[in-house]
Enzyme design. Structure first.
Site, PDB file in Angstrom:
ATOM      1  CB  THR A  12      -0.893  -0.011   1.250  1.00 36.48           C
ATOM      2  OG1 THR A  12      -1.608  -1.234   1.242  1.00 36.48           O
ATOM      3  CG2 THR A  12      -1.847   1.159   1.260  1.00 36.48           C
ATOM      4  CG  PHE A  15      -8.368  -4.781  -2.659  1.00 32.42           C
ATOM      5  CD1 PHE A  15      -8.410  -3.474  -2.188  1.00 32.42           C
ATOM      6  CD2 PHE A  15      -8.086  -4.994  -3.990  1.00 32.42           C
ATOM      7  CE1 PHE A  15      -8.198  -2.402  -3.049  1.00 32.42           C
ATOM      8  CE2 PHE A  15      -7.870  -3.926  -4.859  1.00 32.42           C
ATOM      9  CZ  PHE A  15      -7.929  -2.633  -4.387  1.00 32.42           C
ATOM     10  CG  LEU A  16      -4.732 -10.477  -0.107  1.00 32.09           C
ATOM     11  CD1 LEU A  16      -3.438 -11.256   0.102  1.00 32.09           C
ATOM     12  CD2 LEU A  16      -5.712 -11.272  -0.938  1.00 32.09           C
ATOM     13  CG  PHE A  35     -16.495  -3.936   6.960  1.00 30.74           C
ATOM     14  CD1 PHE A  35     -16.104  -5.123   6.376  1.00 30.74           C
ATOM     15  CD2 PHE A  35     -15.549  -3.175   7.619  1.00 30.74           C
ATOM     16  CE1 PHE A  35     -14.795  -5.547   6.432  1.00 30.74           C
ATOM     17  CE2 PHE A  35     -14.233  -3.580   7.685  1.00 30.74           C
ATOM     18  CZ  PHE A  35     -13.859  -4.761   7.081  1.00 30.74           C
ATOM     19  CG  LEU A  36     -23.454  -3.026   7.959  1.00 29.70           C
ATOM     20  CD1 LEU A  36     -24.840  -3.304   7.410  1.00 29.70           C
ATOM     21  CD2 LEU A  36     -23.303  -1.531   8.243  1.00 29.70           C
ATOM     22  N   GLY A  38      -9.117  -1.730  14.180  1.00 27.82           N
ATOM     23  CA  GLY A  38      -7.662  -1.675  14.354  1.00 27.82           C
ATOM     24  C   GLY A  38      -6.991  -2.507  13.286  1.00 27.82           C
ATOM     25  CB  CYS A  83      -4.518  -2.407   6.789  1.00 22.90           C
ATOM     26  SG  CYS A  83      -3.490  -3.822   6.400  1.00 22.90           S
ATOM     27  CE  LYS A 104       0.232  -0.053   6.798  1.00 19.91           C
ATOM     28  NZ  LYS A 104       0.136   0.199   5.372  1.00 19.91           N
ATOM     29  CE  LYS A 122      -8.896  -9.853  10.145  1.00 25.55           C
ATOM     30  NZ  LYS A 122      -9.296  -9.618   8.780  1.00 25.55           N
TER      31      LYS A 122
HETATM   32  C1  UGA Z   1      -8.194  -4.658   5.741  1.00 23.74           C
HETATM   33  C2  UGA Z   1      -9.124  -4.647   4.522  1.00 23.74           C
HETATM   34  O1  UGA Z   1     -10.397  -5.235   4.832  1.00 23.74           O
HETATM   35  C3  UGA Z   1      -8.487  -5.413   3.364  1.00 23.74           C
HETATM   36  O2  UGA Z   1      -9.304  -5.294   2.202  1.00 23.74           O
HETATM   37  C4  UGA Z   1      -7.099  -4.816   3.078  1.00 23.74           C
HETATM   38  O3  UGA Z   1      -6.429  -5.524   2.060  1.00 23.74           O
HETATM   39  C5  UGA Z   1      -6.250  -4.876   4.332  1.00 23.74           C
HETATM   40  O4  UGA Z   1      -6.920  -4.154   5.391  1.00 23.74           O
HETATM   41  C6  UGA Z   1      -4.928  -4.237   4.017  1.00 23.74           C
HETATM   42  O5  UGA Z   1      -4.898  -3.018   3.805  1.00 23.74           O
HETATM   43  O6  UGA Z   1      -3.945  -4.963   3.827  1.00 23.74           O
HETATM   44  P1  UGA Z   1      -7.653  -6.412   7.688  1.00 23.74           P
HETATM   45  O7  UGA Z   1      -6.747  -5.369   8.254  1.00 23.74           O
HETATM   46  O8  UGA Z   1      -7.163  -7.814   7.606  1.00 23.74           O
HETATM   47  O9  UGA Z   1      -8.089  -6.018   6.193  1.00 23.74           O
HETATM   48  O10 UGA Z   1      -8.933  -6.379   8.622  1.00 23.74           O
HETATM   49  P2  UGA Z   1     -10.506  -6.265   8.437  1.00 23.74           P
HETATM   50  O11 UGA Z   1     -11.130  -7.594   8.331  1.00 23.74           O
HETATM   51  O12 UGA Z   1     -10.807  -5.297   7.372  1.00 23.74           O
HETATM   52  O13 UGA Z   1     -10.905  -5.656   9.871  1.00 23.74           O
HETATM   53  C7  UGA Z   1     -10.427  -4.368  10.279  1.00 23.74           C
HETATM   54  C8  UGA Z   1     -10.983  -3.992  11.624  1.00 23.74           C
HETATM   55  O14 UGA Z   1     -12.380  -3.754  11.552  1.00 23.74           O
HETATM   56  C9  UGA Z   1     -10.805  -5.036  12.705  1.00 23.74           C
HETATM   57  O15 UGA Z   1     -10.407  -4.403  13.899  1.00 23.74           O
HETATM   58  C10 UGA Z   1     -12.185  -5.658  12.830  1.00 23.74           C
HETATM   59  O16 UGA Z   1     -12.447  -6.229  14.084  1.00 23.74           O
HETATM   60  C11 UGA Z   1     -13.058  -4.466  12.585  1.00 23.74           C
HETATM   61  N1  UGA Z   1     -14.428  -4.818  12.132  1.00 23.74           N
HETATM   62  C12 UGA Z   1     -14.617  -5.368  10.898  1.00 23.74           C
HETATM   63  C13 UGA Z   1     -15.513  -4.543  12.951  1.00 23.74           C
HETATM   64  O17 UGA Z   1     -15.365  -4.020  14.086  1.00 23.74           O
HETATM   65  N2  UGA Z   1     -16.771  -4.827  12.504  1.00 23.74           N
HETATM   66  C14 UGA Z   1     -16.982  -5.370  11.268  1.00 23.74           C
HETATM   67  O18 UGA Z   1     -18.180  -5.580  10.902  1.00 23.74           O
HETATM   68  C15 UGA Z   1     -15.879  -5.648  10.441  1.00 23.74           C
END
Ligand code: UGA
Length: 430
Positions: free
Chosen positions: A122, A148-149, A245-246, A253, A256, A259, A317
């Protein structure tokens, strides 16, 4: 079959390398960490990532995937080099490009004519141009191909992408990179490198903003005595909003979102463009983390000094062992600062970069605790016998910030409890 080097074997690089090898290419993963490379060559993975072990080992067994520390030697023999390097947050929130530009300078003289350097890290808008300058080669292409993983679903996401974004000036280079993915993706989107670079920041920032909105609504609904979960479900059924994402939680946190949001804010500031929505999303998130601690404090009677707090979940997570920028880490620090003794359990996290007493099991963490705080949505937490939890605790109190525990069961076993997003039932208010 193409010969490919993937420089950087973190979760992005390793997943990409394993995928590309699985799709019939000859891939070498390169890393400066010799121990990691030695382990990887034996099929031992440094990270927990669902399904990755199997794909990596399939590649190693078939001979299509190997690992090396020798960047120069590997790179001179390939036609495509993926850069999957860290871009940590610099002092002012800007992305630190020293790894990316460092490797670009290192490989510039050994690349074959016609080689393509693909940025998967990124990186801020304009980085492809900087890499092109750092290479100083007009016979080498530079392409931006953001990933976008999601951690925890990286393998699934790699094999089932919603879309693949390819930013390239040269249609020829774009086509060669698109060829790598076309068997698994029907939506390959070609654009300029700058557009591709911005897509990644815009997507992550939008998701972070969506979550802050959800947490904001959740707090309001709780206060009004309304269970927000059903509200969010109904919102998500509108395809313009989408059901993903709801889920309310203790704040977002990970390695990614924080930052990338800061990096986008930094870029916007340089451009003199106000980004209030994003600034507020960050503030709301900070408040959510702090208010988790305040809620726990209020539940134990207003003072955390000398209290024992059991914390379930350290990872940011479920499905990962990653604690980088984990809300749990932040909350634990605040609890400790207010004099609480914290005992944490997490089913995947090994050594933490911060001090915290650890329990071997979820139940053991609860021994003599004044309150149990659920911070990560590990499904196994929902299966722990709550009667045993109640018996072990000094006082049966729960603050469930992921809504994974059954509210009826908590009530049945005499817990005093709060779960995120669930208001007091309406009938109790009238
Ligand atoms: C995120 C993006 O979703 C990816 O698409 C991206 O590639 C990645 O960052 C990156 O930039 O490399 P990731 O950091 O693995 O992926 O985590 P997410 O699954 O997106 O979760 C992010 C945060 O949101 C976590 O703290 C999670 O607990 C929180 N979250 C997610 C919620 O509180 N509620 C939700 O409904 C979904």
């Amino acid at each position: 079959m193409k010969k490919i080097a993937v420089v950087g074997t973190g979760y992005v690089g390793l997943t990409a390398a394993a995928y590309l090898a699985d799709r019939g290419n000859r891939v070498v993963g390169v890393d400066i960490d010799a121990d990691k490379v030695a382990q990887l060559n034996q099929g031992i993975l440094p990270i927990v990532e669902e399904g990755l072990d199997a794909v990596v080992n399939r590649g190693i067994t078939s001979g299509s995937l190997t690992f090396s520390t020798d960047t120069i030697k590997v790179v001179q023999d390939v036609e495509i080099v993926f850069l999957c390097l860290p871009t940590p947050m610099g002092e002012g929130g800007e992305a630190d490009l020293s790894y990316v530009l460092g490797v670009a300078a290192q490989i510039r003289d050994v690349l074959r004519p016609g080689a393509i350097v693909v940025n998967k890290s990124t990186v801020p808008v304009g980085t492809a141009a900087k890499v092109t300058t750092a290479m100083g080669r007009d016979d080498v292409y530079v392409v931006s191909n953001p990933e976008f993983l999601r951690e925890g679903s990286a393998v699934y996401d790699m094999f089932n992408p919603d879309r693949v974004v390819i930013g390239a000036r040269s249609p020829e280079a774009a086509r060669r990179i698109a060829d790598l993915y076309k068997s698994d993706c029907s939506d390959i989107m070609q654009m300029s490198p700058e557009q591709a670079e911005l897509v990644k920041y815009a997507s992550n920032s939008y998701l972070a903003m969506k979550l802050s909105f959800v947490n904001m609504m959740s707090n309001l609904a709780e206060r009004m005595g309304v269970d927000v979960h059903r509200v969010l479900e109904a919102m998500g059924a509108d395809h313009r909003i989408g059901e993903a994402f709801l889920k309310p939680g203790p704040g977002w946190g990970g390695s990614c979102f924080p930052k990338d949001v800061q990096a986008l804010l930094y870029m916007a500031e340089l451009m003199g463009v106000p980004m209030e929505l994003l600034v507020n999303a960050v503030d709301i998130n900070e408040r959510q983390i702090a208010s988790t601690v305040n809620r726990a404090r209020d539940m134990v009677g207003g003072d955390l000094q000398g209290r024992t707090v059991a914390v379930w979940g350290l990872a940011f997570k479920a499905g990962t062992d990653d604690v980088r920028d984990s809300p749990s880490h932040r909350v634990i620090e605040l609890l400790q600062m207010q004099g609480a003794k914290v005992v944490a359990f997490d089913p995947a996290v090994g050594k933490t970069p911060f001090e915290v007493a650890r329990a071997e099991t979820a139940l053991e963490a609860c021994v003599d605790a004044d309150i149990l705080l659920v911070m990560t949505e590990w499904p196994e937490f929902g299966k722990v016998n709550l009667m045993n939890v109640a018996r072990l605790m000094r006082y049966p109190r729960v603050l469930d910030m992921r809504a994974v525990l059954g509210r009826d069961e908590l009530a049945r076993h005499g817990f005093m409890f709060e779960t995120v997003g669930h208001g007091v039932p309406m009938h109790a208010l009238v």
